[in-house]
Motif scaffolding. Sequence first.
Motif, PDB file in Angstrom:
ATOM      1  N   SER A  30       1.012  -1.088  -0.368  1.00 25.32           N
ATOM      2  CA  SER A  30       0.214  -0.283  -0.221  1.00 25.32           C
ATOM      3  C   SER A  30       0.985   1.245   0.010  1.00 25.32           C
ATOM      4  O   SER A  30       0.419   2.732   0.301  1.00 25.32           O
ATOM      5  N   HIS A  56      -0.491  -3.185  -5.908  1.00 29.65           N
ATOM      6  CA  HIS A  56      -0.837  -1.850  -5.265  1.00 29.65           C
ATOM      7  C   HIS A  56      -2.146  -1.653  -6.192  1.00 29.65           C
ATOM      8  O   HIS A  56      -2.137  -1.840  -7.496  1.00 29.65           O
ATOM      9  N   ASP A  58      -4.919   0.670  -7.297  1.00 30.76           N
ATOM     10  CA  ASP A  58      -4.752   2.384  -6.940  1.00 30.76           C
ATOM     11  C   ASP A  58      -5.775   2.671  -7.480  1.00 30.76           C
ATOM     12  O   ASP A  58      -6.612   2.844  -8.462  1.00 30.76           O
ATOM     13  N   THR A  59      -6.521   3.345  -6.299  1.00 32.03           N
ATOM     14  CA  THR A  59      -7.524   4.214  -6.712  1.00 32.03           C
ATOM     15  C   THR A  59      -6.948   5.516  -7.246  1.00 32.03           C
ATOM     16  O   THR A  59      -8.872   5.861  -7.718  1.00 32.03           O
ATOM     17  N   SER A  60      -7.228   5.093  -7.942  1.00 37.06           N
ATOM     18  CA  SER A  60      -6.174   7.355  -8.394  1.00 37.06           C
ATOM     19  C   SER A  60      -6.633   8.295  -7.289  1.00 37.06           C
ATOM     20  O   SER A  60      -6.541   9.504  -7.820  1.00 37.06           O
ATOM     21  N   MET A  62      -4.872   8.352  -4.655  1.00 42.40           N
ATOM     22  CA  MET A  62      -4.240   8.326  -3.567  1.00 42.40           C
ATOM     23  C   MET A  62      -3.027   9.578  -2.777  1.00 42.40           C
ATOM     24  O   MET A  62      -3.908  10.454  -4.287  1.00 42.40           O
ATOM     25  N   ILE A  67       2.172   7.322  -4.400  1.00 37.88           N
ATOM     26  CA  ILE A  67       2.568   7.152  -5.768  1.00 37.88           C
ATOM     27  C   ILE A  67       4.069   6.901  -6.182  1.00 37.88           C
ATOM     28  O   ILE A  67       4.778   6.542  -7.247  1.00 37.88           O
ATOM     29  N   ARG A  70       6.509   5.244  -4.297  1.00 35.71           N
ATOM     30  CA  ARG A  70       5.931   3.740  -4.750  1.00 35.71           C
ATOM     31  C   ARG A  70       7.212   3.341  -5.791  1.00 35.71           C
ATOM     32  O   ARG A  70       7.596   2.020  -6.172  1.00 35.71           O
ATOM     33  N   TYR A  83       0.025  -3.101 -10.698  1.00 34.77           N
ATOM     34  CA  TYR A  83      -1.017  -2.050  -9.937  1.00 34.77           C
ATOM     35  C   TYR A  83      -1.881  -2.360 -10.595  1.00 34.77           C
ATOM     36  O   TYR A  83      -2.475  -3.102 -11.802  1.00 34.77           O
ATOM     37  N   GLN A  85      -6.311  -1.108 -10.959  1.00 31.09           N
ATOM     38  CA  GLN A  85      -7.940  -0.738 -10.821  1.00 31.09           C
ATOM     39  C   GLN A  85      -8.569  -0.675 -11.181  1.00 31.09           C
ATOM     40  O   GLN A  85      -9.304  -1.454 -11.414  1.00 31.09           O
ATOM     41  N   LYS A 111     -11.333  -0.341  -3.541  1.00 34.94           N
ATOM     42  CA  LYS A 111     -10.195  -0.833  -3.346  1.00 34.94           C
ATOM     43  C   LYS A 111     -10.790  -2.856  -3.334  1.00 34.94           C
ATOM     44  O   LYS A 111      -9.901  -3.465  -3.606  1.00 34.94           O
ATOM     45  N   CYS A 239      -6.824   7.344   0.716  1.00 39.82           N
ATOM     46  CA  CYS A 239      -6.559   8.062  -0.757  1.00 39.82           C
ATOM     47  C   CYS A 239      -7.310   9.222   0.211  1.00 39.82           C
ATOM     48  O   CYS A 239      -7.279   9.239   1.219  1.00 39.82           O
TER      49      CYS A 239
END
Length: 293
Positions: A30, A56, A58-60, A62, A67, A70, A83, A85, A111, A239
Amino acid sequence: MDHLDKLESRSIHILREAYSEFNNICMLWSVGKDSTVMLWLARKAFFGHVPIPLVHIDTSYMIPEMIKHRDKLAKEWRLDMIYGQDEETLAAGETFPEGKLSHLECCGRLKTAALKNTLNGNWHRYRYNHNKDQYELDSNREPYTGVIVGARADEEGSRSKERYFSPRDRNNDWDIGDQPPEFWDQYKTDFAPGTHVRIHPLLDWTELDVWEYIQREKIPMVSLYFDQGQGKRYRSLGCAPCTEPVESTASTVDEVVAELKTGKFANIAERDGRAQDKEDGGGLEELRKDGYM
């Protein structure tokens, strides 16, 4: 061996046991402190090389620093970085920040559903190409039969019900009442075909243990954990629209450790700043039953 040595030794043993017993596993990262410590332990367990893909979700939404951190470590440590999503939900704008869903509903899509469908290979995965320095669509859609997670029992209530090796069904659903006993450091790893296994190497670590280990090992952390001159820092990362910092002037790892030792946060949940926890009544049990991290 001191306390941290014992924790480290057990976690490394569990990581090696997982890699030995399960054919196609991955590790969730995460970018938070716990999963970064777990990643550090994996580097120790396998002598500097991590032979397990890092995944990972990625909810966009974050916080951008996450990022950046990462991808910086993915390059420096030569990680097999992937990743996934929920591209459909994001394209439709059906999220909490867009005013379409509650916090829990948004987490359920961006998620939980994204995690389950990334792990089982139903949705796109994007893998980091070290030669091109960019992410590319991954052609490998093989399901992961197990996933290593940086959950700690003391972080919130539902996590305290986990085992080191915790079985789910083939849909990642969790039956809390059907958990194997783990006595005298004996772990059950022979599960029925189709079982999805969550592995928790940090289960018995505390928040202070994690920060003292970061201090001892000098593990690089994302800057969000430290005060940048505003008198605030994050204890738990998520987020951006749904995560609040705490009042703190701790700007270094040493200061975070010292602050925790004062007991300042003794009666404040570590995830108190996470909106979805409050919406779920202070815990994440329902989300976790359905596959949440």
